[in-house]
Scaffold this active site. Structure first.
Site, PDB file in Angstrom:
ATOM      1  N   ASP A 138       0.761  -1.329   0.197  1.00  0.00           N
ATOM      2  CA  ASP A 138       0.045   0.035   0.021  1.00  0.00           C
ATOM      3  C   ASP A 138       0.724   1.104  -0.007  1.00  0.00           C
ATOM      4  OD1 ASP A 138      -2.140   1.603   0.312  1.00  0.00           O
ATOM      5  OD2 ASP A 138      -2.617   1.218   2.106  1.00  0.00           O
ATOM      6  N   ASP A 343      -1.231   5.356  -6.496  1.00  0.00           N
ATOM      7  CA  ASP A 343      -1.643   4.577  -5.319  1.00  0.00           C
ATOM      8  C   ASP A 343      -1.853   3.201  -5.802  1.00  0.00           C
ATOM      9  OD1 ASP A 343      -2.465   3.944  -2.954  1.00  0.00           O
ATOM     10  OD2 ASP A 343      -4.456   4.120  -3.447  1.00  0.00           O
TER      11      ASP A 343
END
Length: 459
Positions: A138, A343
């Site tokens: 992440d 992301d």
């Protein structure tokens, strides 16, 4: 039969181009068998995983999708629907935007089919002796965590692997409350109340709530992290989770790769220089990699764009244009003024209103041979029933500094027969470059040089 004219045109134009020594048409349309992205793969292929030369100052771990055969555990029979996955992704993107508006180690990375997600996972070792942990990667958060024993079904979600048991590790230690590390955790927004440990003394608590509604709380801890055989991170700070809630899947925890001090990237910056890269595989049966440190060949094979650091967690770049089928969409530079957050955890790319409207119109025009589905989870979805081949226009993104990135066809453009883009909101707010568009690219976060690199066809 509706696709025949486009397919014939593509074949003839490509032949003519090759016969005359050119290749322009290859950059416009691509004919793709529908089986390429409609049939699930049954076996895992690691033939394109990047393995590093012996003696290089790098370490790599495989990176795979959570739902595929490359994932370290069997596929779940009750995986969430595409609608639920996209709902979580949209919630995550809203959270990211709310925050944004205010030498080398490499390990395989996989699409996380076995743990019910469209995100990507790596397998690392935690503790002494090392216990395998399947963790989401992440780039949009910092603090890593795993679920820890003791933890029952009311306080932890069901994961496929045994819970990490700190009592079985000779190197585990909770971080005391009255320490700089604990105070820094609170300063960075991850701190929680101190708790009383079983051995006496106040232990540092952590708490995280994510945009999709999931949350984790527990004890901020110190442990040995094994990235690859013989490659360890001593005194790795992470969260030992004792209370998790929300729509978590069946992974063991999360590996934070953001830019704040709690992230793995910053914690290992003295060794790997704060640089890292990954390649997200396009399909469930393939593996990519997550690498700490700059690539051995430095800038070779990459195109670079400046990194804008407006918030320490997120990595932001400026987009300047998009082409569909070789033609630039007609949007003013102001359409991208909010920047783009890269992301790994957001699935579908979110563009500002003006840019998305132009992209949608251009893509629909190029795909006019195929009927639109009226009620898709995304707003540009197609019915390819009856077509053994589909002609898909190439899509390229251009960033400041002139870096142009061709998206993989079809896996970097289509998700379940839908255009893998959606509208983010007004032109002045950030967009998000999601993980579908990043597939097969090596994305290099070169923080020390203030730039992001994109290398084509890396996994």
């Amino acid at each position: 039969m509706a696709s025949l004219p486009l397919l014939v045109c593509f074949i003839l134009c490509t032949y003519n181009s090759l016969a005359h020594g050119g290749n322009e048409e290859e950059h416009v349309l691509v004919a793709v068998p529908t089986s390429r992205y409609s049939e699930p793969a049954a076996t895992c292929s690691t033939s394109r995983v990047r393995w590093l030369d012996e003696g290089s100052n790098t370490v790599s771990v495989p990176l795979v999708h959570r739902h595929g055969p490359c994932a370290p555990s069997t596929r779940s029979s009750d995986e969430p629907s595409l609608s639920e996955r996209l709902r979580r992704s949209r919630a995550r993107s809203k959270y990211i935007m709310s925050r944004a508006s205010k030498s080398n180690v490499s390990i395989p990375t996989h699409l996380g089919g076995s743990v019910d997600s469209l995100e990507y996972v790596v397998t690392v070792g935690l503790g002494t002796p090392a216990v395998s942990q399947v963790l989401l990667i992440d780039t949009g958060s910092d603090l890593s965590w795993v679920q820890c024993a003791p933890c029952n079904s009311t306080t932890c979600y069901p994961q496929k692997d045994p819970l990490f048991d700190p009592s079985r590790s000779s190197t585990y230690a909770p971080i005391p409350c009255n320490t700089d590390a604990c105070r820094d955790l609170t300063r960075d927004g991850y701190g929680s109340d101190c708790t009383s440990g079983s051995g006496g003394g106040a232990q540092c608590g952590y708490a995280i709530t994510y945009g999709d509604g999931s949350q984790t709380t527990g004890v901020y801890s110190n442990e040995t992290l094994t990235m690859a055989p013989g490659v360890t991170v001593k005194d790795f700070h992470f969260g030992c989770g004792h209370d998790q809630d929300g729509p978590n899947d069946k992974y063991d925890g999360l590996l934070g790769l953001g830019g704040a001090p709690e992230s793995l990237v910053v914690q290992t910056s003295s060794v790997y220089g704060g640089a890292f890269s990954y390649c997200l595989p396009a399909a469930n049966d393939q593996a990519g990699f997550l690498a700490l440190g700059a690539p051995v060949n430095d800038a070779s094979g990459f195109v670079f764009t400046p990194m804008v650091r407006e918030q320490q967690t997120f990595y932001v770049v400026n987009m300047t244009g998009i082409t569909v089928g070789g033609e630039p969409i007609d949007v003013p530079p102001s359409a991208f003024s909010g920047g783009m957050i890269i992301d790994s955890g957001t699935v579908v790319t979110e563009l500002q209103h003006t840019a998305y409207a132009a992209l949608q119109a251009a893509f629909r025009k190029a795909m006019a041979a195929y009927p639109l589905l009226p009620n898709g989870e995304l707003d540009t979805c197609y019915n390819f029933t009856g077509h053994s081949n589909v002609t898909v226009p190439r899509v390229a993104l251009t960033f400041s500094g002139g870096a142009t990135v061709d998206l993989d066809v079809p896996d970097g453009i289509l998700l379940d027969n839908c255009l893998a883009f959606q509208e983010a909101g007004p032109d002045n707010q950030p967009g998000i470059l999601g993980n579908v568009n990043q597939r097969t690219l090596e994305v290099l976060y070169d923080v020390g040089h203030g730039r992001v690199g994109f290398g084509a066809d890396a996994c």
